[in-house]
Design a protein around this motif. Structure first.
Motif, PDB file in Angstrom:
ATOM      1  N   VAL A  86      -3.720   9.971 -11.205  1.00 18.51           N
ATOM      2  CA  VAL A  86      -3.536   9.659  -9.787  1.00 18.51           C
ATOM      3  C   VAL A  86      -3.455   8.145  -9.605  1.00 18.51           C
ATOM      4  CG1 VAL A  86      -4.538   9.804  -7.479  1.00 18.51           C
ATOM      5  CG2 VAL A  86      -4.692  11.762  -9.017  1.00 18.51           C
ATOM      6  N   ARG A  87      -4.346   7.428 -10.285  1.00 18.28           N
ATOM      7  CA  ARG A  87      -4.331   5.965 -10.193  1.00 18.28           C
ATOM      8  C   ARG A  87      -3.019   5.401 -10.728  1.00 18.28           C
ATOM      9  NH1 ARG A  87      -8.933   3.526  -8.909  1.00 18.28           N
ATOM     10  NH2 ARG A  87     -10.853   4.780  -8.827  1.00 18.28           N
ATOM     11  N   GLN A  88      -2.518   5.982 -11.819  1.00 16.35           N
ATOM     12  CA  GLN A  88      -1.258   5.512 -12.392  1.00 16.35           C
ATOM     13  C   GLN A  88      -0.106   5.742 -11.421  1.00 16.35           C
ATOM     14  OE1 GLN A  88      -0.284   7.362 -16.122  1.00 16.35           O
ATOM     15  NE2 GLN A  88       1.459   6.033 -16.511  1.00 16.35           N
ATOM     16  N   SER A  89      -0.112   6.892 -10.736  1.00 14.96           N
ATOM     17  CA  SER A  89       0.967   7.187  -9.783  1.00 14.96           C
ATOM     18  C   SER A  89       0.920   6.248  -8.582  1.00 14.96           C
ATOM     19  CB  SER A  89       0.878   8.637  -9.321  1.00 14.96           C
ATOM     20  OG  SER A  89      -0.261   8.860  -8.514  1.00 14.96           O
ATOM     21  N   MET A  90      -0.262   5.705  -8.265  1.00 15.04           N
ATOM     22  CA  MET A  90      -0.424   4.779  -7.147  1.00 15.04           C
ATOM     23  C   MET A  90      -0.119   3.330  -7.525  1.00 15.04           C
ATOM     24  SD  MET A  90      -1.441   6.400  -4.345  1.00 15.04           S
ATOM     25  CE  MET A  90      -0.235   7.655  -4.808  1.00 15.04           C
ATOM     26  N   SER A  91       0.076   3.078  -8.823  1.00 23.81           N
ATOM     27  CA  SER A  91       0.220   1.697  -9.299  1.00 23.81           C
ATOM     28  C   SER A  91       1.508   1.022  -8.831  1.00 23.81           C
ATOM     29  CB  SER A  91       0.153   1.663 -10.828  1.00 23.81           C
ATOM     30  OG  SER A  91       1.256   2.361 -11.390  1.00 23.81           O
ATOM     31  N   ASP A 151       1.049  -0.589   1.445  1.00 27.16           N
ATOM     32  CA  ASP A 151       1.424   0.823   1.305  1.00 27.16           C
ATOM     33  C   ASP A 151       0.179   1.689   1.177  1.00 27.16           C
ATOM     34  OD1 ASP A 151       4.162   0.245   1.339  1.00 27.16           O
ATOM     35  OD2 ASP A 151       4.202  -0.101  -0.831  1.00 27.16           O
ATOM     36  N   ILE A 152      -0.772   1.237   0.363  1.00 28.44           N
ATOM     37  CA  ILE A 152      -2.004   1.989   0.156  1.00 28.44           C
ATOM     38  C   ILE A 152      -2.752   2.152   1.479  1.00 28.44           C
ATOM     39  CG2 ILE A 152      -4.253   1.986  -0.989  1.00 28.44           C
ATOM     40  CD1 ILE A 152      -1.990   2.620  -2.892  1.00 28.44           C
ATOM     41  N   THR A 181      -9.145  -0.154  -5.035  1.00 28.45           N
ATOM     42  CA  THR A 181      -8.978  -0.121  -6.497  1.00 28.45           C
ATOM     43  C   THR A 181      -7.607   0.403  -6.898  1.00 28.45           C
ATOM     44  OG1 THR A 181      -9.860   2.135  -6.704  1.00 28.45           O
ATOM     45  CG2 THR A 181     -11.451   0.312  -6.730  1.00 28.45           C
ATOM     46  N   LEU A 182      -6.706   0.605  -5.929  1.00 33.28           N
ATOM     47  CA  LEU A 182      -5.416   1.223  -6.207  1.00 33.28           C
ATOM     48  C   LEU A 182      -4.264   0.257  -5.951  1.00 33.28           C
ATOM     49  CD1 LEU A 182      -6.066   4.650  -4.428  1.00 33.28           C
ATOM     50  CD2 LEU A 182      -6.282   4.155  -6.872  1.00 33.28           C
ATOM     51  N   GLY A 183      -3.123   0.532  -6.591  1.00 33.24           N
ATOM     52  CA  GLY A 183      -1.920  -0.254  -6.377  1.00 33.24           C
ATOM     53  C   GLY A 183      -1.838  -1.465  -7.275  1.00 33.24           C
ATOM     54  N   PHE A 184      -0.627  -2.081  -7.289  1.00 29.08           N
ATOM     55  CA  PHE A 184      -0.424  -3.213  -8.203  1.00 29.08           C
ATOM     56  C   PHE A 184      -1.110  -4.484  -7.719  1.00 29.08           C
ATOM     57  CE2 PHE A 184       3.425  -3.140  -5.470  1.00 29.08           C
ATOM     58  CZ  PHE A 184       3.383  -4.420  -4.931  1.00 29.08           C
TER      59      PHE A 184
END
Length: 333
Positions: free
Chosen positions: A281-286, A292-293, A320-323
């Motif tokens: 899930v974290r990878q898909s949010m990266s 956006d988050i 803790t999510l996204g680039f």
């Protein structure tokens, strides 16, 4: 007969060869695996039947892929049964079971629970995707929804995209044994003839619906005779023989094809399995920015995600999510 004896061949795929006819095949029975797939959702009866048919097709087709590969089948239509998606994960190591998962998306207001499932798909496509792992380009093949059943769609896919004559004989449904809870059972046989050359190429069109290729467009001579003879033999199979549990698959192959010299190989065990995880899930949010988050964040200040296959529910901290996660964390310190 004990329960253990009754399910000895369940949740397995048995590959076999008909030497006299140069035809290969697979025999699959699903019991506990299918029940676990369907238990993840509260589907109407028609949707359950569609998922059961797709899961059985996935087990039969998936047995041919290599270790650690993934096979996905997908059906999309414009009817109330909008989507059926399945995944088959090849074993991680020799001797381990393969894993299957599946789910469906449907319009609850339009679906007819007690009506046949195939017409409720409408117009659309049947797709096959094979993922060979990191660094490899996935293979994808698509064929139109046609033929009156999902198994016929799969037969059309192999004829049109692979030019491999293919036949499925499937049965699936709820088993009602006196004194026991009703459970789903499914069984089926898949046959394939591997021609050396096709008399009609794909770009010339075939005799099937919408011009797709049929086995008779691909085979000729002795190969066509062999294919016809073996299919006539398969037509004699009874539903109870496919789902068991009274007759073993090896015994049924002898009954059906004893003159074709059937050779059975090691059976492949299959089980329900989902590969979802918080890390994925974290990878898909990266790929998303902090802005956006923020748009995905709930009123409670969390970002949530649900797995459509197994129903797992993930609750994550948006910071803790996204680039931009590192810069967000630095700002919060």
């Amino acid at each position: 007969m004990t329960h253990g004896q009754r399910i000895a061949w369940d949740d397995t795929v048995l590959p076999f060869q008909l030497d006299k006819s140069d035809i290969r095949g697979r025999f699959a029975r699903l019991d506990g695996t299918l029940n676990k797939v369907l238990a993840q959702h509260d589907y109407p009866a028609a949707v359950e039947a569609a998922v059961a048919e797709m899961a059985l097709l996935t087990a039969l087709i998936g047995q041919t892929i290599k270790l650690r590969w993934k096979l996905s089948l997908q059906v999309r239509g414009d009817g109330p049964l909008r989507l059926i998606a399945t995944d088959y994960f090849g074993p991680s190591e020799e001797g381990e079971p393969a894993r299957i998962r599946a789910y469906a998306s449907y319009d609850a207001d339009r679906i007819k629970a007690d009506a046949p499932h195939f017409p409720q798909i409408g117009k659309g496509y049947f797709a096959v995707l094979i993922d060979q792992g990191d660094g490899m380009t996935p293979y994808q093949g698509i064929t139109p929804i046609a033929g009156g059943s999902l198994s016929n769609c799969a037969q059309t896919y192999f004829a049109q995209s692979e030019q491999i004559p293919t036949r499925f004989a499937l049965v699936y449904g709820e088993s009602h044994i006196p004194g026991e809870v009703a459970e789903w059972r499914a069984g089926g046989i898949m046959l394939q003839h591997m021609p050396k050359a096709s008399p009609l190429m794909a770009n010339e069109g075939g005799t099937g619906e919408a011009g797709v290729l049929q086995p008779e467009d691909i085979l000729e001579g002795e190969a066509a005779e062999n294919w016809s003879r073996v299919n006539i033999l398969l037509d004699t199979v009874e539903d109870i023989e496919l789902i068991g549990p009274q007759i073993a698959p090896t015994d049924l192959l002898v009954r059906l094809f004893h003159e074709e010299t059937p050779i059975a190989y090691d059976a492949q065990a299959v089980s329900f399995g989902c590969t979802c995880s918080e890390d994925k899930v974290r990878q898909s949010m990266s790929i998303y920015s902090a802005k956006d988050i923020a748009h995905m964040t709930t009123d409670e200040g969390n970002l949530t995600a649900d797995c459509q296959f197994c129903g797992a529910h993930y609750v994550l901290d948006p910071s803790t999510l996204g680039f931009e996660a590192e810069s967000v964390n630095e700002q919060s310190q």
